[in-house]
Enzyme design. Sequence first.
Site, PDB file in Angstrom:
ATOM      1  N   LYS A  74       0.441  -1.060   0.095  1.00 18.07           N
ATOM      2  CA  LYS A  74       0.325  -0.074  -0.130  1.00 18.07           C
ATOM      3  C   LYS A  74       0.767   1.323  -0.305  1.00 18.07           C
ATOM      4  O   LYS A  74       1.884   1.591   0.598  1.00 18.07           O
ATOM      5  CB  LYS A  74      -0.883   0.245   1.040  1.00 18.07           C
ATOM      6  CG  LYS A  74      -1.618   0.814   1.014  1.00 18.07           C
ATOM      7  CD  LYS A  74      -2.827   0.874   2.518  1.00 18.07           C
ATOM      8  CE  LYS A  74      -3.643   1.590   2.430  1.00 18.07           C
ATOM      9  NZ  LYS A  74      -5.799   1.183   3.544  1.00 18.07           N
ATOM     10  N   SER A 149      -9.942   1.300   2.408  1.00 17.72           N
ATOM     11  CA  SER A 149      -8.987   2.228   1.358  1.00 17.72           C
ATOM     12  C   SER A 149      -8.012   1.722   1.011  1.00 17.72           C
ATOM     13  O   SER A 149      -7.794   1.784  -0.018  1.00 17.72           O
ATOM     14  CB  SER A 149      -8.439   3.727   2.401  1.00 17.72           C
ATOM     15  OG  SER A 149      -7.715   2.809   3.192  1.00 17.72           O
ATOM     16  N   SER A 173     -10.557  -0.962   6.326  1.00 20.10           N
ATOM     17  CA  SER A 173      -9.576  -0.619   5.104  1.00 20.10           C
ATOM     18  C   SER A 173      -8.700  -1.565   4.975  1.00 20.10           C
ATOM     19  O   SER A 173      -8.589  -1.528   3.764  1.00 20.10           O
ATOM     20  CB  SER A 173      -8.670   0.597   5.328  1.00 20.10           C
ATOM     21  OG  SER A 173      -9.507   1.819   5.348  1.00 20.10           O
TER      22      SER A 173
END
Lengths: 480, 114
Positions: A74, A149, A173
């Site tokens: 990420k 997310s 997330s």
Amino acid sequence: MSARSIAAAVRSGERSARSVVEEHLAAIDSSEGEVHAFNLVLADGALARADDLDRRIADGEDPGPLAGVPVALKDNLCTRGIDTTCGSKILEGWCPPYDATVVERLAAVGAVAIGKTNLDEFAMGSSTENSAFGPTRNPLDTSRVPGGSSGGSAAAVAAGFAPLALGSDTGGSIRQPAALCGTVGVKPTYGRVSRYGLVAFGSSLDQIGPFATSVEDAALLLEVIGGHDPLDSTSIPEASPDLLGALGRGVEGLRIGIISELMGGPDRAASVEGIADDVRARVEQAAEALAAAGATVEHASVPSTVYGLSAYYLIAPAEASSNLARFDGVRFGLRVDADTAAGMNTATRTAGFGDEVKRRIMLGTYALSTGYYDAYYGKSQKVRTLIQRDFARAYESFDLLLSPAAPTTAFPLGDKTDDPMLMYLNDVCTIPSNLAGHPSMSVPFGSGDDGLPVGVQVLAPALAEATMFRAAAVLEGAAP
Amino acid sequence: MTSPEIPRLSRDDVAHVANLARLTLSDEELDAFTGQLADVLDHAADIEALDLDDVPPMANPLPLVNVLRPDVPVSTEDAAKADAAAGFRAEVLAAAPSVEDGRFRVPPVLGEAP
């Protein structure tokens, strides 16, 4: 091919790390244009790393349990000398001077960083539509969101761009995008995985965790990244748990409770709203599968979880408003010049942050301001205590709890972007674990009426990941 | 529905917090954000209504206590470490938008031109 079998083949010399990386880069080449899972694909770096691993193996070395396995990171995890954007224009072009602890740990066991994945700006969002670099699409249906997310990480694994990925989970997330993309996603106990080098959003909630295509691979990745780190003052001083050893132990004798308040339905007045019927049906089916495997399954009540959403959307923005004060145009990233330092700070932040980040900063600033602190932030912290107490009470009767991971399957792009509150409701099932600091994970379990995946959430008390993975393995085996 | 003690979030409130947070908002943004933030605060009316006087607040999931480690300098005695620290310093400064004499450069803080 699973991460575990890739590593076994590479370690034994049966396959080269280079061929593994080339295969995944080819997959990225063929459909990344539609999916947009990555902000940056590290093609050259990954190939060079693979060649280095192959040389070491030829010399008789063993790089470790993730030898040659591509891992997508990420883009809020710091990577030394490699762009780390957090999906924000304010950090565009910034290269951190150090690696996050999880990045170092992956390198130490032979993993290959294949790219930096897209995310909602600063991990604020539930659809990956808030990225300054454009949305990520769900590889199973590109008209739908991948969740967020960590939508880029979920999509990368679901699309076969990498067998493993890391995300961060502040209010869901990891678990919500895992559910929407049909992958396994784990939020470990708060403090289990070092946050050193994770760009902070809500520091008392943030936790790094794995995405994988199987429960076993998720266990392998969590074992590698977990364990104490002196560089994170909230890191729990314990070794990483043995999860792979727990996988085959089944659920015989375990007591598992379905959280009534997170199941919705017309006959449940005390429940949160918005849980889709097809999702609820799959969770009930999952409960039956666990019962058939020897667990005792009953309904459980964790009453204050219905207040989780309200408390979270005051606590997380409050922490964010403080954490994001560091983006002021002085030390890194974007600067928009002005005549005074304060003018420069304001011009930089106004140009650099997107709407959702601005909303949360203002909400948090308001919740912490004089006259409102007690009513909003103070009250939310007390609700947090209530939630932790209610969980503690439930765990007197149960070893694990069960709920949906997300209220619905993947929704169309643009569906909820005009109504932030509607978007926030996506996190209603995942938030309670963050507020309590407990581990939980999403396991794919069949599909909804639209044919898209449903994720069942398994929740456990602090540090009980091994028990959680036992149930996850049973669910994976029984999934329709 | 908000509790009687707390008035609904106003446009002026949003302008005030934007200023505190070092953000400039256009008139259209002020209107949009005021409505959206008020929606979130309206949702929080459910917790405003709870009587939690006897419940202690929780700031962190872990029972953390502050501990201090011995304050021992680590970098300058060892030449290799000092070199590493100097390199790191250069890397940090290289990532900054503006630097002068090994320091971060910013526009005047107190209004006087440099």
